[in-house]
Design an enzyme around this catalytic site. Structure first.
Site, PDB file in Angstrom:
ATOM      1  N   LYS A 138     113.250  11.201  13.893  1.00  0.00           N
ATOM      2  CA  LYS A 138     114.139  12.265  14.366  1.00  0.00           C
ATOM      3  C   LYS A 138     114.610  11.969  15.793  1.00  0.00           C
ATOM      4  O   LYS A 138     115.770  12.157  16.123  1.00  0.00           O
ATOM      5  CB  LYS A 138     113.418  13.618  14.279  1.00  0.00           C
ATOM      6  CG  LYS A 138     113.219  14.074  12.827  1.00  0.00           C
ATOM      7  CD  LYS A 138     112.269  15.265  12.677  1.00  0.00           C
ATOM      8  CE  LYS A 138     112.047  15.565  11.186  1.00  0.00           C
ATOM      9  NZ  LYS A 138     111.112  16.679  10.941  1.00  0.00           N
TER      10      LYS A 138
ATOM     11  N   ASP B  10     115.334  24.009  12.301  1.00  0.00           N
ATOM     12  CA  ASP B  10     114.754  23.689  10.991  1.00  0.00           C
ATOM     13  C   ASP B  10     115.073  24.772   9.959  1.00  0.00           C
ATOM     14  O   ASP B  10     114.833  24.582   8.763  1.00  0.00           O
ATOM     15  CB  ASP B  10     113.229  23.565  11.109  1.00  0.00           C
ATOM     16  CG  ASP B  10     112.756  22.119  11.059  1.00  0.00           C
ATOM     17  OD1 ASP B  10     113.398  21.314  10.367  1.00  0.00           O
ATOM     18  OD2 ASP B  10     111.736  21.824  11.701  1.00  0.00           O
TER      19      ASP B  10
ATOM     20  N   GLN C  73     106.908  20.058  14.224  1.00  0.00           N
ATOM     21  CA  GLN C  73     106.620  19.260  13.025  1.00  0.00           C
ATOM     22  C   GLN C  73     105.452  19.875  12.266  1.00  0.00           C
ATOM     23  O   GLN C  73     104.398  20.135  12.840  1.00  0.00           O
ATOM     24  CB  GLN C  73     106.327  17.799  13.419  1.00  0.00           C
ATOM     25  CG  GLN C  73     106.199  16.856  12.239  1.00  0.00           C
ATOM     26  CD  GLN C  73     107.478  16.723  11.419  1.00  0.00           C
ATOM     27  OE1 GLN C  73     108.577  16.761  11.938  1.00  0.00           O
ATOM     28  NE2 GLN C  73     107.340  16.579  10.115  1.00  0.00           N
TER      29      GLN C  73
END
Ligand code: GUN
Length: 292
Positions: A53, A120, A97
């Site tokens: 990422k 997200d 994460q």
């Protein structure tokens, strides 16, 4: 017949180029989009996802800042870190994460995040907006799957799409995106899971089959209708002594068996994975624009 390969690497690169152009425009008006990534502990798979990422951020010109608290960080300290990032005007997107260590309640952390920085798309406000068809940050993997289908030359309009897996980060948002009214939706959606009876009878009805159950090689040839578009969300590490690293990545679909039957299929790696990262770039650039 052999299925057409839908190349996620190529499509993701195309999307990153589009984001790069948007970032260039933002920089002209003095805004550098910034993603704060939070990686708790030392899980090798999570480390590798976060590294990918950040590499994508570099490529498109998004600044990325990595926070690496230790695995024994308290839940309260984690909430405080998220609050600091919420209040930092230079941070446009926050990526935590997952999975988090067991002593930290993931929902509590997600809820502590500003919905405007939830790139997200995991915050209940963003998921709720998605359910009722309002504009929101969409979870990156489902949003990436829609792009794979359309840019791969297929449509969801009127199609029967069967999703195998009901997770909060793939199955449920995917279902809610696809049933909406709209050009990139208008599908008839069936969601199957571990308690579904006669799963193959349902998956065989799918014009588009989305496998997101996290079990290696779960979808076999008998489960696929000839000509179907098969999207493989799984990224499973299985033991393999041929490559030096001792594992190889396989999807939730038995690729070798399904490819001769399907009309199109996504590979693992190189299918959905790069799309998740590309959509995170899209969402972060969008968060920066929304903050103007
Ligand atoms: N863990 C597995 N998939 C994801 C994802 O898309 N985003 C985050 N933050 N964590 C994940």
């Amino acid at each position: 017949m052999s299925a057409k390969l839908i190349d996620g690497k190529v499509i993701a690169a195309e999307i990153r180029q589009e984001v790069k152009a948007q970032v260039t425009e933002l920089k002209k008006i003095g805004v550098t989009p910034c993603l704060a990534a939070v990686l708790v502990g030392d899980d090798p798979a999570s480390r590798s996802y976060v590294a990918n990422k950040r590499k994508a951020c570099d490529e498109v010109g998004i600044q990325s800042v990595l926070h690496r608290p230790p695995a024994d960080l308290s839940e309260q300290s984690m909430v405080e870190l998220i609050r600091e990032l919420n209040h930092d005007p230079n941070v446009h997107g926050i990526l935590v994460q997952l999975p988090l260590p067991r002593h930290i309640d993931e929902l509590k952390i997600i809820e502590s995040m500003s919905p405007q920085k939830d790139v997200d798309g995991f915050h209940p406000i963003n998921l709720g907006k998605l359910v009722i068809g309002l504009d929101s940050f969409k979870s990156c993997t489902p949003a990436g799957i829609v792009e794979l289908i359309f840019r791969g030359g297929y449509t969801t309009e009127g199609k029967h799409i069967v999703i195998v897996g009901r997770s909060n980060i793939v199955g449920k948002p995917m279902m809610n995106i696809l049933v909406q009214k709209g050009r990139q939706a208008n599908a008839t959606v069936t969601v199957c899971h571990s308690r579904t009876q006669d799963l193959p009878a349902l998956t065989r009805q799918a014009d588009i089959l989305i496998a997101a159950i996290g079990q290696p090689l779960f979808v076999t040839a008998e489960m696929v209708k000839p000509g179907a578009v098969v999207i493989d969300v799984g990224i499973n590490r299985i033991e393999d002594n041929t490559p030096a690293k001792g594992y190889k990545l396989v999807g939730d679909v038995d690729f070798e068996a399904v490819q001769p039957i399907a009309g199109a299929i996504t590979p693992v790696p190189g299918g959905v994975g790069p799309m998740t990262v590309a959509m995170l770039m899209v969402n972060t650039a969008r968060a920066a624009k929304m903050a103007l």
